[in-house]
Design a protein around this motif. Sequence first.
Motif, PDB file in Angstrom:
ATOM      1  N   UNK A   5      74.169  66.934  23.814  1.00 34.29           N
ATOM      2  CA  UNK A   5      74.162  65.617  24.415  1.00 34.29           C
ATOM      3  C   UNK A   5      73.280  66.239  25.821  1.00 34.29           C
ATOM      4  N   UNK A   6      73.297  67.248  26.405  1.00 36.54           N
ATOM      5  CA  UNK A   6      72.809  67.853  28.077  1.00 36.54           C
ATOM      6  C   UNK A   6      70.419  67.466  27.366  1.00 36.54           C
ATOM      7  N   UNK A   7      70.472  67.910  26.459  1.00 37.29           N
ATOM      8  CA  UNK A   7      69.323  67.547  26.014  1.00 37.29           C
ATOM      9  C   UNK A   7      68.368  66.283  25.489  1.00 37.29           C
ATOM     10  N   UNK A   8      69.194  65.264  25.316  1.00 35.59           N
ATOM     11  CA  UNK A   8      69.121  64.039  24.777  1.00 35.59           C
ATOM     12  C   UNK A   8      69.428  63.019  26.101  1.00 35.59           C
ATOM     13  N   UNK A   9      70.292  63.333  26.582  1.00 28.26           N
ATOM     14  CA  UNK A   9      70.869  61.938  28.002  1.00 28.26           C
ATOM     15  C   UNK A   9      69.688  62.879  29.316  1.00 28.26           C
ATOM     16  N   UNK A  10      69.978  63.502  29.343  1.00 21.23           N
ATOM     17  CA  UNK A  10      69.510  64.601  30.655  1.00 21.23           C
ATOM     18  C   UNK A  10      68.039  64.255  31.141  1.00 21.23           C
ATOM     19  N   UNK A  11      67.061  64.855  29.326  1.00 20.82           N
ATOM     20  CA  UNK A  11      65.642  65.122  28.931  1.00 20.82           C
ATOM     21  C   UNK A  11      65.062  64.128  28.345  1.00 20.82           C
ATOM     22  N   UNK A  12      65.427  63.455  26.878  1.00 25.40           N
ATOM     23  CA  UNK A  12      64.629  62.881  26.494  1.00 25.40           C
ATOM     24  C   UNK A  12      65.074  61.666  26.566  1.00 25.40           C
ATOM     25  N   UNK A  13      65.854  60.730  27.149  1.00 24.69           N
ATOM     26  CA  UNK A  13      66.217  59.636  27.606  1.00 24.69           C
ATOM     27  C   UNK A  13      65.143  58.915  28.789  1.00 24.69           C
ATOM     28  N   UNK A  14      64.665  59.793  29.521  1.00 18.64           N
ATOM     29  CA  UNK A  14      64.126  58.887  30.387  1.00 18.64           C
ATOM     30  C   UNK A  14      62.663  59.638  29.669  1.00 18.64           C
ATOM     31  N   UNK A  15      62.170  60.791  29.451  1.00 18.74           N
ATOM     32  CA  UNK A  15      61.264  60.561  28.679  1.00 18.74           C
ATOM     33  C   UNK A  15      60.706  59.461  27.796  1.00 18.74           C
ATOM     34  N   UNK A  16      61.206  58.714  26.274  1.00 15.24           N
ATOM     35  CA  UNK A  16      61.768  58.295  25.810  1.00 15.24           C
ATOM     36  C   UNK A  16      61.635  56.521  26.739  1.00 15.24           C
ATOM     37  N   UNK A  17      61.716  56.290  27.569  1.00 18.59           N
ATOM     38  CA  UNK A  17      61.964  54.942  28.428  1.00 18.59           C
ATOM     39  C   UNK A  17      60.032  55.406  29.581  1.00 18.59           C
ATOM     40  N   UNK A  18      59.561  56.867  29.974  1.00 21.51           N
ATOM     41  CA  UNK A  18      58.282  56.427  29.734  1.00 21.51           C
ATOM     42  C   UNK A  18      57.262  56.509  29.442  1.00 21.51           C
ATOM     43  N   UNK A  19      57.885  57.016  28.079  1.00 17.48           N
ATOM     44  CA  UNK A  19      56.420  56.039  26.877  1.00 17.48           C
ATOM     45  C   UNK A  19      56.831  55.341  26.091  1.00 17.48           C
ATOM     46  N   UNK A  20      57.309  54.409  26.854  1.00 12.64           N
ATOM     47  CA  UNK A  20      56.805  52.892  26.362  1.00 12.64           C
ATOM     48  C   UNK A  20      55.758  51.827  26.890  1.00 12.64           C
ATOM     49  N   UNK A  21      55.283  52.289  27.915  1.00 13.03           N
ATOM     50  CA  UNK A  21      53.558  51.713  27.603  1.00 13.03           C
ATOM     51  C   UNK A  21      52.379  52.957  26.885  1.00 13.03           C
ATOM     52  N   UNK A  22      53.331  53.762  26.778  1.00 11.98           N
ATOM     53  CA  UNK A  22      51.933  54.668  26.071  1.00 11.98           C
ATOM     54  C   UNK A  22      51.746  53.808  24.333  1.00 11.98           C
ATOM     55  N   UNK A  23      52.833  53.206  23.423  1.00 11.76           N
ATOM     56  CA  UNK A  23      53.301  52.820  22.024  1.00 11.76           C
ATOM     57  C   UNK A  23      52.617  51.024  22.049  1.00 11.76           C
ATOM     58  N   UNK A  24      52.713  50.275  23.579  1.00  8.40           N
ATOM     59  CA  UNK A  24      52.233  49.583  23.845  1.00  8.40           C
ATOM     60  C   UNK A  24      50.835  49.516  23.860  1.00  8.40           C
ATOM     61  N   UNK A  25      50.047  50.728  24.537  1.00  7.34           N
ATOM     62  CA  UNK A  25      48.867  50.739  24.863  1.00  7.34           C
ATOM     63  C   UNK A  25      48.120  51.047  23.479  1.00  7.34           C
ATOM     64  N   UNK A  26      49.208  51.944  22.478  1.00  4.78           N
ATOM     65  CA  UNK A  26      48.294  52.489  21.228  1.00  4.78           C
ATOM     66  C   UNK A  26      48.186  50.979  20.291  1.00  4.78           C
ATOM     67  N   UNK A  27      49.149  50.234  19.887  1.00  3.04           N
ATOM     68  CA  UNK A  27      49.609  48.547  19.331  1.00  3.04           C
ATOM     69  C   UNK A  27      48.369  48.094  19.850  1.00  3.04           C
ATOM     70  N   UNK A  28      47.904  48.829  20.640  1.00  2.00           N
ATOM     71  CA  UNK A  28      46.904  46.773  21.499  1.00  2.00           C
ATOM     72  C   UNK A  28      45.172  47.394  21.158  1.00  2.00           C
ATOM     73  N   UNK A  29      45.373  48.891  20.929  1.00  2.00           N
ATOM     74  CA  UNK A  29      44.083  49.977  20.788  1.00  2.00           C
ATOM     75  C   UNK A  29      44.186  49.802  18.538  1.00  2.00           C
ATOM     76  N   UNK A  30      44.804  49.731  18.167  1.00  6.42           N
ATOM     77  CA  UNK A  30      45.041  49.711  16.744  1.00  6.42           C
ATOM     78  C   UNK A  30      44.846  48.459  15.785  1.00  6.42           C
ATOM     79  N   UNK A  31      46.195  47.852  16.822  1.00  9.88           N
ATOM     80  CA  UNK A  31      46.375  46.322  15.859  1.00  9.88           C
ATOM     81  C   UNK A  31      45.630  45.461  16.583  1.00  9.88           C
ATOM     82  N   UNK A  32      45.658  45.413  18.050  1.00  9.81           N
ATOM     83  CA  UNK A  32      45.297  44.482  19.020  1.00  9.81           C
ATOM     84  C   UNK A  32      46.951  43.494  19.362  1.00  9.81           C
ATOM     85  N   UNK A  33      46.638  43.497  20.348  1.00  8.79           N
ATOM     86  CA  UNK A  33      48.426  42.615  21.001  1.00  8.79           C
ATOM     87  C   UNK A  33      48.141  40.866  21.149  1.00  8.79           C
ATOM     88  N   UNK A  34      46.336  40.306  20.653  1.00 11.22           N
ATOM     89  CA  UNK A  34      45.972  39.308  20.811  1.00 11.22           C
ATOM     90  C   UNK A  34      46.325  38.154  19.865  1.00 11.22           C
TER      91      UNK A  34
END
Length: 357
Positions: A328-357
């Motif tokens: 619980x400590x590793x997940x809630x205390x560390x993993x969740x904030x990192x997962x939320x911060x990583x959301x723009x990364x997946x948007x950028x990767x999707x735009x780069x590989x398959x396009x969002x237009x």
Amino acid sequence: METVSDIASSILNQFQKPTLAFLIGGMVLAAARSRLEVPEAIYKFIVALLLLKVGMSAGMSVRSADLMALLVPAVMAIAVGVGIVLLGTVTLTRIRGVAPIDGYATAGLFGAVSASTLAAGMAVLETEGIAYEGFIGALYPFMDVAALITAIVLARMATARRVAAAGVSPDGTMVLGGGRPAAAPGQPGKPGLLKTILLDTVRSPAISALFLGLAIGLLSKPESVYQSFYEPLFRGLLSILMLIMGMEAWARLSELRKVAHAYLVYGLSAPIIHGLVGFGAGLIAHHLTGFSPGGVILLSVMAASSSDISGPPTLRGALPEANPSAYVGTSTGIGTPIAILSIPLWVALADLTIGLG
């Protein structure tokens, strides 16, 4: 800039939500040596209600989804959930000093899904005007349940092997590291071990409640009782559960002092690695079925997240010997904030590989 502000706001909201607030509150009470206790019977009742609710919600989502369009993404979600747990078994569980049972539980929680992180991902896509499939919420139980069951089964098999390795010889003396005595059917050392552990896992109170709720939501129409009873009680019961786990986590925090760095590294790196696994699976679904770029992004978000609702009570019930300070400590205390911060990364990767237009 607006997206950065939204992400920062989402992270702040995580620390203000009851899930984390009551977890920290329980740890504070335990640190202050409070005598507050929640009877075990009440805890088990709360877990049963929570998992019935989670199962019914998932079942209703699957029932209302387009099953043909759902099939390939669902298979990918299952593969990602199982794959994340298997990845954890060859990394975290093999680090010197990390108790294997804690490693399996942590990997299981990271393989499962955070509903709040998924909701944050959906909010980002809606802000950016990126479309995604309406059945995305129905992918939740496939990844979630697959990861939790895989972690529990692997943990129990590992425990069974260790118990079998410390067998008892015919004269009654302990035999360590070999010389296993003959085991009864279904016990460690017999071919039926995997079947026995699988059945035991499915029959465990936590998984049974989850599966029952899933079946009821899928095969019947429980919307009335769901809306009038389970939904109103859900957040309150979850807060009590987090309070209990916070007290337990503090009580066992000292066990992690020597290996805290391992959980820190895992919590910081796992969301990115797991998100990449989810992104790859989403790309496969995209090329096979036309799965949308928004769907690929959200599959990545689910893979990067770690469970904050179904996972903790399921693991606590199925693997009571595992240390909640670890998973619980590793997940809630560390993993969740990192997962939320990583959301723009997946948007950028999707735009780069398959396009969002």
